[in-house]
Scaffold this active site. Structure first.
Site, PDB file in Angstrom:
ATOM      1  CB  THR A 137       9.543   5.651  -3.662  1.00  0.00           C
ATOM      2  OG1 THR A 137       8.342   5.299  -4.353  1.00  0.00           O
ATOM      3  CG2 THR A 137      10.410   6.505  -4.565  1.00  0.00           C
ATOM      4  N   PRO A 148       0.831  -1.221   0.000  1.00  0.00           N
ATOM      5  CG  PRO A 148      -0.001  -1.061   2.159  1.00  0.00           C
ATOM      6  CD  PRO A 148       0.704  -1.992   1.236  1.00  0.00           C
ATOM      7  N   PRO A 149       0.264   2.405  -0.321  1.00  0.00           N
ATOM      8  CG  PRO A 149      -1.068   3.921  -1.480  1.00  0.00           C
ATOM      9  CD  PRO A 149      -1.121   2.601  -0.774  1.00  0.00           C
ATOM     10  CB  SER A 205     -12.136 -11.683   0.449  1.00  0.00           C
ATOM     11  OG  SER A 205     -12.313 -10.298   0.342  1.00  0.00           O
ATOM     12  CB  VAL A 247       4.598   0.547   3.193  1.00  0.00           C
ATOM     13  CG1 VAL A 247       3.171   0.417   3.657  1.00  0.00           C
ATOM     14  CG2 VAL A 247       4.723   0.141   1.734  1.00  0.00           C
ATOM     15  CE  LYS A 283      -8.902  -9.576   3.096  1.00  0.00           C
ATOM     16  NZ  LYS A 283      -9.425 -10.792   2.441  1.00  0.00           N
TER      17      LYS A 283
END
Length: 849
Positions: free
Chosen positions: A402, A396-397, A718, A399, A761
């Site tokens: 980059t 996810p963004p 899910s 973390v 989750k």
């Protein structure tokens, strides 16, 4: 010119009198000046300002505009205007000198009178000057603010009677001029009438010399010649040269007149220009440029076949006109060939312990990624010929995907280049444009190699999952060759059209999800998942990285801010709900700005941040937990979902009403989720007897399934287990435990299939205050990736069949109530009921510990 040339500036134009090429510089007819043919010299002062010019020699009787921009030159023109309007025009020996001194100027020049002056918008002056007489400098009297010189006027020798020899020279000059005009195909009647009206040898020589195309040195030698007869002789020699060039042009034209196609025409023009340059003694700069390119190509270390192509293009360039469009394209191409690092490699830092220290300094945790980098370094140390790996960080963004690429480059001691692929739709961005297109250039891969300056940088392909495609091609297909170690040793860019070795490059890709990456491209990459951070991990990262950075950026010192880990936990829980760290950094930066303002207003640090003061600094908490969900009504179940930005909880609501069997689904559900709802209904109908329902219940009830946050698209398999649980809860009027969350895909046979994103989750379940989670049995292996402290917060229950879910999920019946299908879970429900403390408060107390 008295001015350094600027790009786009046109050279000063002389006043044309329709004299063509060969005699194109303009003058005024001697008879057109004030005084007509009066040869009397006006009273000229012996001291006057000096105006240095370059690229031109001013002769007597010339009238021409000059652009003046240098400070000393502007001051000299102003001084001349304010006095007698006379100014001494001297030509520079070297036109590249911007501030010429006495030694940089020729000693013989022309005294001119300034007829008009115009100030240009850019601050320069445009002056109209008329040459009057020759003069020789006897000395300079001042250098600043402008040059002043004492002069000696060179009197023109008067010719009392024109001898036959002189008349012959004058006629020869007129005839050569007429011949040149005829060879140029220009009507010479008006021009010859001007030349025939001049009977003085010196004046005729000056008139013709001012219109001849000559080098500055040749024109200066004619100017310095005081004897009119000798001057006319020198002009005649220049006319003969010019006539020879014109004759050669005419000969070339006659030879190439018939059967000339476009290629022959281009060749003719090039040969014509070469002949002109040879006769005028020009063309040295172009040959020097060719020699410099040849030397640079020799030093570039080009591979054999690449060098062969470069030499072929260099040979083509040498035979072209330097200002043609094709020559510009080839010159740019050769510049790229020279500047690319064909053999330059940076030396890898192969100290494994030092590399580990660098990785630990830059990032907390991420052990799997760090181990992979250290493994690469170890193999590289033992085998120097290994090919660069292709890593893909998925998560996810926020973390640190980059920034991890920069750390890898720093640990390796290599150059780092980031290349964003988000929204890229043109294949030419990767492979480059062919040189047939205007403005063509290499692709982004070759550009990155050039900017790095080495053949083995770390190139980060950011957001590879957001590549697009349209009529211009598919960039992801172009990346197949780039990211294949078995092919990229001979990567071919359309612009270069020669192979370039990318095997030493270490490519690092980042993506938020793998679903949108084409399978062939994904197969070439080694995928490493970066899940979201737990609350404890965020606290440590904030303490170690975010706090020092934000405190420094906001002008504070480490001693100015005091904040405990418990308060950081409150900040994380109440003001951020994300897998990464970007919002956490924003919120902590906001706290630092508030404290910086207090310090700027005069308050004395340190500033202690408490849970109570946090609300005053940032306002009310953005996320209030699940206090209002202490009990769930029948028909509501909590599911766990995974998104590209991390895990989330999902409330699924089912409502029944009398009707005729209509199924309604709302909440902007995708096709897969709608199919899961259909499967859930079919499963409930197949288990009607076990659930205590009438077999035809679906024909007499309308069922409405809704997932809140209706503006957000939702899809995926899910939610199948959650849909079944909510549907059974509504049909049997039995509530579901408020502190249990579930995930899993269902089949019509009643099996529970595994799903992805288990760690994300789990993080969402902890953040929402859940105490139990139900997951598919086949996902039990994924529990090893979850930190032990996170596993201790949640009780994990695994199921293989749907029949096992309901007893674990439903609330027990009240004493004396009619037993329903949830009776099997009564024992488990009592335990849950005994733990009456709200789930979110349990999670908060655990976080405090």
């Amino acid at each position: 010119m008295s001015e350094k040339k600027k790009p786009g500036d046109k050279p000063p134009e002389k006043i044309e009198i329709a004299i063509p090429a060969g005699l194109t510089a303009s003058t005024a007819s001697p008879g057109s000046m004030e005084g007509g043919d009066d040869k009397s010299t006006p009273d000229i002062p012996l001291t006057m300002p000096v105006l240095p010019v370059r690229d031109i020699v001013v002769f007597n009787y010339m009238i021409l505009p000059l652009f003046v921009g240098r400070e000393k030159s502007v001051a000299a023109v102003d001084a001349a205007i304010n006095n007698s309007r006379y100014i001494l025009i001297l030509t520079q020996k070297d036109e590249k000198v911007d501030e010429p001194g006495q030694a940089d100027l020729h000693s013989t020049g022309t005294v001119g009178v300034i007829m008009r002056m115009l100030k240009m918008p850019d601050g320069r002056l445009k002056v109209l000057v008329q040459g009057l007489t020759r003069a020789r400098v006897t000395g300079f009297t001042q250098e600043t603010p402008y040059q002043m010189a004492t002069i000696e006027v060179i009197e023109e020798k008067e010719t009392k009677e024109v001898t036959s020899e002189q008349e012959a020279m004058m006629r020869a000059a007129r005839e050569q001029s007429e011949k040149i005009l005829a060879l140029r195909g220009v009507s010479a009647a008006d021009i010859m009438s001007v030349l025939n009206s001049v009977n003085d040898p010196g004046r005729l020589a000056d008139l013709i010399a001012s219109n001849l195309r000559m080098r500055v040195e040749e024109a200066q030698s004619i100017l310095e010649c005081a004897d009119p007869i000798e001057r006319l002789g020198r002009v005649n020699r220049q006319l003969i040269k010019e006539a020879e060039v014109a004759s050669m042009q005419a000969k070339i034209q006659n030879m190439a007149k018939e059967g000339m196609d476009k290629a022959q025409k281009d060749f003719f023009l090039r040969e014509q220009m070469k002949a002109i340059r040879r006769e005028l003694g020009e063309g040295g700069e172009e040959s020097e440029e060719i020699d410099e390119l040849a030397q640079a190509l020799d030093k570039a270390g080009l591979p054999k076949e690449v060098k062969k192509e470069a030499e072929r293009q260099l040979k083509r360039l040498s035979s072209m006109h330097p200002e043609s469009s094709e020559a510009t394209v080839i010159r740019t191409y050769l510049d790229w060939m020279v500047e690319l690092p064909w053999k330059k490699l940076s030396k890898d830092r192969l100290d494994i312990k030092q590399a580990k220290t660098i990785l630990d300094e830059d990032h907390y945790d991420l052990e799997k990624v760090k181990d992979r980098i250290l493994e690469y370094l170890s193999v590289r140390k033992l085998n120097a010929k290994m090919k660069g790996p292709i890593l893909c960080f998925v998560g996810p963004p926020g973390v640190g995907k980059t920034s991890l690429g920069r750390s890898i480059a720093r640990a390796l001691g290599r150059k780092f280049v980031r290349m964003s692929l988000g929204g890229m739709r043109d294949e030419a961005e990767i492979r480059g444009h062919r040189r047939t297109y205007i403005g063509s250039m290499p692709g982004r891969i070759i550009q990155s190699i050039k900017s790095a300056g080495t053949r083995n940088p770390v190139i980060m392909l950011d957001e590879i999952d957001k590549l697009g495609s349209d009529f211009r091609g598919d960039p992801s297909s172009a990346l197949l060759e780039v990211l294949d170690p078995e092919q990229n040793f001979s990567f071919s860019d359309h612009y270069l059209n020669v192979p370039f070795d990318l095997s030493k490059v270490m490519f690092v890709c980042t993506a938020n999800m793998l679903d949108t990456i084409p399978s062939p491209l994904l197969d070439r990459m080694e995928t490493i998942r970066l899940p979201g951070y737990t609350e404890q991990e965020k606290t440590r990262i904030c303490r170690r990285f975010i706090m020092p950075r934000q405190i420094k950026e906001n002008g504070l010192s480490a001693k100015d801010v005091e904040i405990s880990d418990q308060v950081l936990a409150v900040l994380i829980r109440g003001y951020t709900r994300e897998a990464g760290l970007r919002n956490l950094e924003r919120e902590f930066g906001s706290v630092c700005r508030k404290l910086a303002r207090r310090k700027a207003e005069g308050e004395k640090p340190p500033f202690r941040v408490t849970a109570k003061s946090l609300g005053k600094l940032l306002g009310p908490a953005h996320h209030l937990g699940e206090e209002h969900e202490s009990t769930l009504p029948p028909g509501v179940a909590v599911g766990l979902a995974w998104t590209p930005v991390g895990g989330e909880i999902l409330h699924i609501e089912v409502s029944t009403m009398p009707g005729n069997g209509k199924l309604t689904m709302t909440g902007k559900l995708g096709d897969v989720m709608k199919e899961s709802a259909q499967a859930a209904l079919s499963f409930a109908r197949s288990r009607a007897d076990r659930l205590g329902l009438k077999p035809d219940f679906s024909d007499k009830l309308d069922i409405h399934i809704h997932v809140p946050a209706g503006a957000t698209p939702k899809d995926g398999p899910s939610a199948g287990v959650t849909l079944v649980t909510a549907l059974i809860s509504a049909l049997t009027n039995t509530p579901v435990c408020h502190d249990v969350a579930m995930t899993g895909e269902i089949t019509l046979r009643g099996r529970v299939l595994p799903v992805g994103g288990i760690k994300e989750k789990f993080l969402a379940a902890v953040a929402a205050g859940m105490t139990r989670v139900i997951i598919p049995a086949q996902n039990k292996k994924d529990l090893d990736e979850i930190p032990a402290d996170l596993r201790r917060r949640l009780k994990v229950q695994t199921v293989e069949m749907i029949d096992e879910v309901w007893p674990l999920a439903c609330e027990p019946k009240a004493p004396g109530a009619k037993a329903g299908p949830g009776q099997a879970g009564e024992k488990a429900g009592k335990k849950t009921k005994a733990a009456k403390k709200p789930a979110h408060k349990q999670a908060a107390s655990l976080a405090g510990k």
